[in-house]
Scaffold this motif. Structure first.
Motif, mmCIF file in Angstrom:
data_model
loop_
_atom_site.group_PDB
_atom_site.id
_atom_site.type_symbol
_atom_site.label_atom_id
_atom_site.label_comp_id
_atom_site.label_asym_id
_atom_site.label_seq_id
_atom_site.Cartn_x
_atom_site.Cartn_y
_atom_site.Cartn_z
ATOM 1 N N GLU A 182 0.877 -1.384 -0.244
ATOM 2 C CA GLU A 182 0.773 0.211 -0.274
ATOM 3 C C GLU A 182 0.718 0.940 -0.078
ATOM 4 O OE1 GLU A 182 -2.501 -0.123 3.647
ATOM 5 O OE2 GLU A 182 -4.469 -1.457 2.305
ATOM 6 N N LYS B 291 0.824 4.148 -2.727
ATOM 7 C CA LYS B 291 0.736 4.897 -2.335
ATOM 8 C C LYS B 291 1.767 6.102 -3.482
ATOM 9 C CE LYS B 291 -1.768 4.819 1.571
ATOM 10 N NZ LYS B 291 -3.076 4.914 2.558
ATOM 11 N N GLY C 242 -8.138 -2.885 -5.913
ATOM 12 C CA GLY C 242 -8.321 -1.810 -5.332
ATOM 13 C C GLY C 242 -8.815 -0.586 -6.388
ATOM 14 N N TYR D 67 -9.552 4.004 -6.768
ATOM 15 C CA TYR D 67 -8.767 4.725 -6.324
ATOM 16 C C TYR D 67 -9.298 6.152 -7.102
ATOM 17 C CZ TYR D 67 -5.966 1.995 -2.796
ATOM 18 O OH TYR D 67 -5.906 1.122 -2.203
ATOM 19 N N SER E 20 -10.517 5.610 -1.164
ATOM 20 C CA SER E 20 -11.293 4.023 -1.479
ATOM 21 C C SER E 20 -12.439 4.760 -2.727
ATOM 22 C CB SER E 20 -11.291 3.620 -0.559
ATOM 23 O OG SER E 20 -11.485 2.230 -1.855
ATOM 24 N N LYS F 66 -14.529 2.110 -2.989
ATOM 25 C CA LYS F 66 -15.189 1.730 -2.247
ATOM 26 C C LYS F 66 -15.474 1.642 -0.983
ATOM 27 C CE LYS F 66 -12.960 -2.153 -3.824
ATOM 28 N NZ LYS F 66 -11.789 -3.340 -3.060
ATOM 29 N N SER F 67 -15.905 3.337 -0.914
ATOM 30 C CA SER F 67 -15.989 4.573 0.471
ATOM 31 C C SER F 67 -16.845 5.555 -0.118
ATOM 32 C CB SER F 67 -14.664 4.582 1.385
ATOM 33 O OG SER F 67 -15.449 5.673 2.100
#
Length: 109
Positions: free
Chosen positions: A7, A11, A59, A61, A70, A72-73
């Motif tokens: 991760e 990033k 993932g 983003y 994300s 997914k949020s």
């Protein structure tokens, strides 16, 4: 530990806006960071993107330079200025990304 390291590397590379091949340590498969630009007309489109992203094993983003969250949020996406075009990045193969884009195009149509 390996997951956190990957991760961190992702990033770091996303911040440089590079497309980089590396091995995802906890799954052991290779992928590219794929990206496209998206624009939302309604909140319903944002909700459908989150639903689509949640079922993907990789993932995803959304953001712009310096601010990535994300996909997914649902709540995380509202930290972005969704009135502007956003860049969507996915950690997947080209084939997976093509299938994801096809589903995404139906949502944003």
């Amino acid at each position: 530990f390996i997951h956190r390291f990957c991760e961190y590397r992702l990033k770091k590379h996303l911040a440089k806006r590079s497309i980089l091949l590396y091995t995802e340590g906890y799954i052991g498969r290779e992928f590219f960071v794929q990206e496209c630009n998206v624009y939302f007309d309604t909140i319903e489109q944002v909700r459908q993107l989150v639903d689509l992203a949640m079922v993907q094993p990789y993932g995803i983003y959304l953001g712009q330079e310096g601010q990535w969250v994300s996909a997914k949020s649902f709540i995380g996406l509202f930290s972005l200025d969704l009135r502007k075009e956003q860049t969507l990045r996915a950690e997947c193969s080209e084939g997976e990304f093509a299938r994801f884009r096809e589903a995404l195009d139906h949502i944003l149509a």
